[in-house]
Design an enzyme around this catalytic site. Structure first.
Site, PDB file in Angstrom:
ATOM      1  N   HIS A 270       0.826  -1.216   0.000  1.00 36.00           N
ATOM      2  CA  HIS A 270       0.000   0.000   0.000  1.00 36.00           C
ATOM      3  C   HIS A 270       0.861   1.268   0.000  1.00 36.00           C
ATOM      4  CE1 HIS A 270      -3.846  -2.092   0.543  1.00 36.00           C
ATOM      5  NE2 HIS A 270      -3.205  -2.908   1.363  1.00 36.00           N
ATOM      6  N   ASP A 341      -0.336  -5.160   5.906  1.00 42.50           N
ATOM      7  CA  ASP A 341      -1.390  -6.020   5.365  1.00 42.50           C
ATOM      8  C   ASP A 341      -1.246  -6.161   3.854  1.00 42.50           C
ATOM      9  OD1 ASP A 341      -2.072  -3.237   5.195  1.00 42.50           O
ATOM     10  OD2 ASP A 341      -4.064  -3.830   4.513  1.00 42.50           O
ATOM     11  N   GLU A 342      -1.858  -7.201   3.327  1.00 42.99           N
ATOM     12  CA  GLU A 342      -2.036  -7.416   1.889  1.00 42.99           C
ATOM     13  C   GLU A 342      -0.756  -7.264   1.071  1.00 42.99           C
ATOM     14  OE1 GLU A 342      -6.587  -6.617   0.805  1.00 42.99           O
ATOM     15  OE2 GLU A 342      -5.443  -4.770   1.089  1.00 42.99           O
ATOM     16  N   ILE A 343       0.276  -7.968   1.486  1.00 43.11           N
ATOM     17  CA  ILE A 343       1.483  -8.013   0.655  1.00 43.11           C
ATOM     18  C   ILE A 343       1.217  -8.991  -0.486  1.00 43.11           C
ATOM     19  CG2 ILE A 343       3.927  -8.604   0.593  1.00 43.11           C
ATOM     20  CD1 ILE A 343       4.002  -7.805   3.566  1.00 43.11           C
TER      21      ILE A 343
END
Length: 585
Positions: A270, A341-343
């Protein structure tokens, strides 16, 4: 929390309240609740003979011999609110109004500890006594508890001329120490005044955290003094960024309202917006997120807006540490949210240096561990407790071993798989903040934001099963109210649950819809984390909460908070007629 041990509190020798853990047992001799209600519902409320008297035209709030800048601000604010609000209840209260007793002249405020900082687990308990004659008394252990009591008192005043409930006693304290709202200001920008209004609404709902998800791949709106180019080049424009003066205004406003401001600078994923200033430290920024012909597992991001910080580039840490240092200076709050988060594997695997690392036997999880080992100790060295999204240890593909994150310095925020992931986190010894997307994500159910989404090209279905969004359907206030964040946990595990946060991600939200997306649904969570969602018998109380939430929503609107309605006014004026006596499930 303030209620870990048993408490015995008298009410004029007519009520005994026993608080054990998160349970409260009250035994009033003659306690009757009338239609004058407080939101969130107090833990212990005794009003043997519901009655009211006039509030004096010269009414004052006084804190004798107690000087505290934020307490003084709160007293001034509530005195003005009480004298000017003139709330008219949707349903006239049933009580004995008398003018034979003198108008209430004074509310006296007594605080035991004026030095307690606004940190997690600060004592927020208070007692409020409003006798039929003489001054009302508000006593609290801390300034922050006094603020909660002032809000309660304000809700016990109504009408024109002003009336106030008398002959009552309240003892109150939250079940959970962390009760918050998360707002994403990267995908769409929110002016400072919208943030301040939201913090004010958080406060009147007796919540105490504004989790500010400041940056993301889409924009970097925070002007960091040591790295000004990040905002100059990564924000949506010079009129859509937050200066240090803006941050200070928000932080001080939070303190005046008893609300902690927790900053989140999400990384290493992100971070596409960082590439506008530093393209060399971000992998595959500004690329098409899901290339044509590729499988979902080979995507570069989970939504449009690519870019991850490169853990193998030393310059990454030079820039990031300057950002962390400045953010820690701007925000005195002891919690620092570091994201993680969300790698997405594809975003890292596309970088040549990382390809070489992987070809030599390295793994993506080891890459994340390098990043965590290079940043986590530094954040801790700044006297911060680090909050991460759950992915950092629970992701199916890329995660670090728990040995990399000592539980004494790390807190995890859960957002997937409801109770299951909460259980996994506390079973590993971590404290947890619950933000289950199945219950607490406020953006869900409004469809997706992709411009050419074929799922909507249907003639026989409108995809109503999930509202067209990955986390649909829309989370109703009842869904939020009935969620038990410690369900299925042992007492020891439940003690690791700090509380919860609703989350408003802003792909499809901006200032035009801000209030209605958050309120009054968030008020539902506010009550469950303050006093629970069950009555004295253990039965879920969502049925009787409906009328109270209608009233509270009306009051919020009159206070300038654009909360959406939950029922037609007809339902409120015809009690019980909008209920169902048939089970739907």
């Amino acid at each position: 929390m303030v209620n870990k041990k048993s408490m015995f509190l008298p009410f004029f020798n007519s009520i005994l309240i026993i608080s054990i853990g998160r349970a409260v047992l009250s035994f009033p001799i003659s306690a009757v609740e009338s239609s004058i209600q407080v939101w969130p519902k107090p833990r212990a409320f005794s009003w043997p003979q519901p009655q009211a008297t006039l509030l004096s035209s010269t009414f004052t709030i006084s804190a004798p011999n107690q000087t505290h800048i934020h307490l003084s601000s709160a007293i001034k604010r509530y005195l003005n609110l009480i004298q000017t609000e003139h709330h008219i209840p949707l349903v006239p209260p049933v009580l004995n109004f008398t003018t034979s007793t003198p108008p209430l002249q004074t509310l006296l405020v007594f605080v035991s500890d004026l030095t307690a900082p606004l940190h997690h687990n600060v004592n927020e308990s208070y007692t409020l006594t409003i006798p039929t004659r003489g001054p009302a008394n508000l006593t609290a252990e801390t300034v922050w508890g006094a603020m909660r009591g002032l809000e309660t008192f304000s809700q016990l005043v109504w009408g024109d001329p002003l009336r106030v409930a008398v002959g009552l006693y309240i003892w109150d304290a939250p079940l959970f120490g962390h009760r918050g709202v998360m707002l994403d200001t990267s995908r769409n920008y929110y002016p400072v005044e919208d943030i301040l209004r939201t913090i004010g609404a958080v406060s009147v709902n007796k919540m105490n955290v504004f989790h500010w998800h400041i940056t993301d791949s889409h924009s970097f709106p925070l002007l960091v003094p040591s790295e000004p180019d990040l905002a100059a080049k990564g924000s949506y424009g010079p009129d859509m960024l937050y200066t240090p003066d803006d941050v200070n205004k928000i932080v001080q406003f939070g303190l005046d309202h008893g609300v902690r401001i927790i900053p989140e600078i999400d990384s290493p994923a992100h971070t596409g917006s960082w590439a506008e200033a530093y393209p060399d430290i971000v992998t595959f920024a500004n690329m098409f997120w899901w290339p044509a012909g590729s499988k979902w597992e080979d995507r570069l991001a989970s939504e449009p807006g690519t870019g991850h910080l490169n853990p193998l580039n030393p310059k990454t840490y030079q820039v990031l540490k300057r950002v962390i240092s400045d953010v820690a200076t701007l925000f005195p709050e002891p919690f620092y949210h570091a994201g993680a988060d969300e790698i997405i594997p594809g975003c890292w695997k596309a970088d040549p240096a990382i390809q070489s690392f992987l070809s030599n036997g390295g793994t993506l999880s080891q890459l994340l561990e390098i990043f965590v080992n290079s940043t986590f100790p530094y954040i801790v060295s700044l006297n911060r407790t680090v909050v991460y999204w759950e992915d950092v240890i629970l992701d199916g593909n890329i995660k670090v071993p728990t040995t990399a994150l000592p539980p004494e310095h790390a807190i995890l925020q859960t957002w997937n798989n409801g109770h299951e992931n909460t259980k996994k986190i506390v079973s590993s010894g971590y404290q947890v903040i619950v933000s289950s997307s199945d219950f607490y994500y406020l953006d869900c159910g409004h469809g997706d934001f992709l411009g050419n989404d074929s799922q909507y090209d249907q003639q026989t279905s409108d995809n109503s099963g999930n509202g067209g969004s990955w986390c649909g359907p829309f989370k109703t206030w009842q869904t939020i109210y009935n969620y038990d964040i410690t369900y299925g946990l042992s007492e020891e595990e439940a003690n690791l649950v700090l509380g919860g946060e609703v989350a408003l991600w802003s792909e499809q939200a901006d200032p035009a819809v801000l209030d209605a997306r958050i309120w009054p649904r968030t008020s539902a969570m506010a009550e469950t984390l303050w006093s629970g969602n069950r009555d004295e018998t253990g039965k879920k109380r969502y049925a009787e909460a409906t009328d109270r939430l209608n009233e509270w929503r009306c009051r919020m609107v009159r206070r300038g908070i654009g909360a959406e309605p939950i029922q037609p006014l007809w339902c409120i004026r015809n009690p019980g007629m909008c209920n169902t006596v048939q089970p739907f499930a």
